[in-house]
Design a protein around this motif. Sequence first.
Motif, PDB file in Angstrom:
ATOM      1  N   LYS A  42       0.828  -1.200   0.000  1.00 61.14           N
ATOM      2  CA  LYS A  42       0.000   0.000   0.000  1.00 61.14           C
ATOM      3  C   LYS A  42       0.861   1.248   0.000  1.00 61.14           C
ATOM      4  O   LYS A  42       2.056   1.201   0.290  1.00 61.14           O
ATOM      5  CB  LYS A  42      -0.931   0.003   1.215  1.00 61.14           C
ATOM      6  N   GLN A  43       0.217   2.367  -0.321  1.00 58.42           N
ATOM      7  CA  GLN A  43       0.932   3.640  -0.308  1.00 58.42           C
ATOM      8  C   GLN A  43       1.079   4.153   1.119  1.00 58.42           C
ATOM      9  O   GLN A  43       0.290   3.809   2.007  1.00 58.42           O
ATOM     10  CB  GLN A  43       0.169   4.665  -1.156  1.00 58.42           C
ATOM     11  N   ARG A  44       2.087   4.976   1.306  1.00 55.59           N
ATOM     12  CA  ARG A  44       2.258   5.622   2.600  1.00 55.59           C
ATOM     13  C   ARG A  44       1.080   6.562   2.849  1.00 55.59           C
ATOM     14  O   ARG A  44       0.650   7.279   1.945  1.00 55.59           O
ATOM     15  CB  ARG A  44       3.583   6.389   2.622  1.00 55.59           C
ATOM     16  N   GLU A  45       0.575   6.562   4.082  1.00 57.74           N
ATOM     17  CA  GLU A  45      -0.572   7.393   4.416  1.00 57.74           C
ATOM     18  C   GLU A  45      -0.331   8.147   5.716  1.00 57.74           C
ATOM     19  O   GLU A  45       0.390   7.693   6.606  1.00 57.74           O
ATOM     20  CB  GLU A  45      -1.841   6.532   4.555  1.00 57.74           C
ATOM     21  N   LEU A  46      -0.998   9.287   5.796  1.00 60.26           N
ATOM     22  CA  LEU A  46      -0.914  10.104   6.995  1.00 60.26           C
ATOM     23  C   LEU A  46      -1.644   9.420   8.146  1.00 60.26           C
ATOM     24  O   LEU A  46      -2.756   8.910   7.970  1.00 60.26           O
ATOM     25  CB  LEU A  46      -1.545  11.473   6.744  1.00 60.26           C
ATOM     26  N   VAL A  47      -1.005   9.438   9.320  1.00 61.28           N
ATOM     27  CA  VAL A  47      -1.658   8.934  10.529  1.00 61.28           C
ATOM     28  C   VAL A  47      -2.091  10.103  11.410  1.00 61.28           C
ATOM     29  O   VAL A  47      -3.250  10.207  11.795  1.00 61.28           O
ATOM     30  CB  VAL A  47      -0.719   8.007  11.319  1.00 61.28           C
ATOM     31  N   ALA A  48      -1.150  11.004  11.705  1.00 67.04           N
ATOM     32  CA  ALA A  48      -1.463  12.123  12.589  1.00 67.04           C
ATOM     33  C   ALA A  48      -0.385  13.186  12.471  1.00 67.04           C
ATOM     34  O   ALA A  48       0.760  12.876  12.121  1.00 67.04           O
ATOM     35  CB  ALA A  48      -1.557  11.661  14.043  1.00 67.04           C
TER      36      ALA A  48
END
Length: 114
Positions: A42-48
């Motif tokens: 998966k692509q890198r995604e924002l968490v916080a």
Amino acid sequence: VQLQASGGGLVQTGGSLRLSCKASGINFAINTMGWYRQAPGKQRELVATVTSGAATNYADSVKGRFTISRDNAKRTVYLQMNSLKPEDTAVYYCNTRLRGYDYWGQGTLVTVSS
């Protein structure tokens, strides 16, 4: 700029972990800091993210379970992760942006077993 992340590991569903990221080479107190994650395939995604004024922003998938915080005296940003789910399994990266360039830590692996 160096971002040193730590705190990952293996935890069971419903468990907790706290990630830490210590920064150097930046004026830490004025920088927005963030945590991102990348699951296999998966692509890198924002968490916080947390701003210099301690305003926070969370991905919908972690709201109510994760808490981002910062300690400017220690130049460290934290991610407290509670009620972990198998879908939280990923490599977690801390991030900051300086003069339009993104800096990343080395990543720390979080594995949540079902």
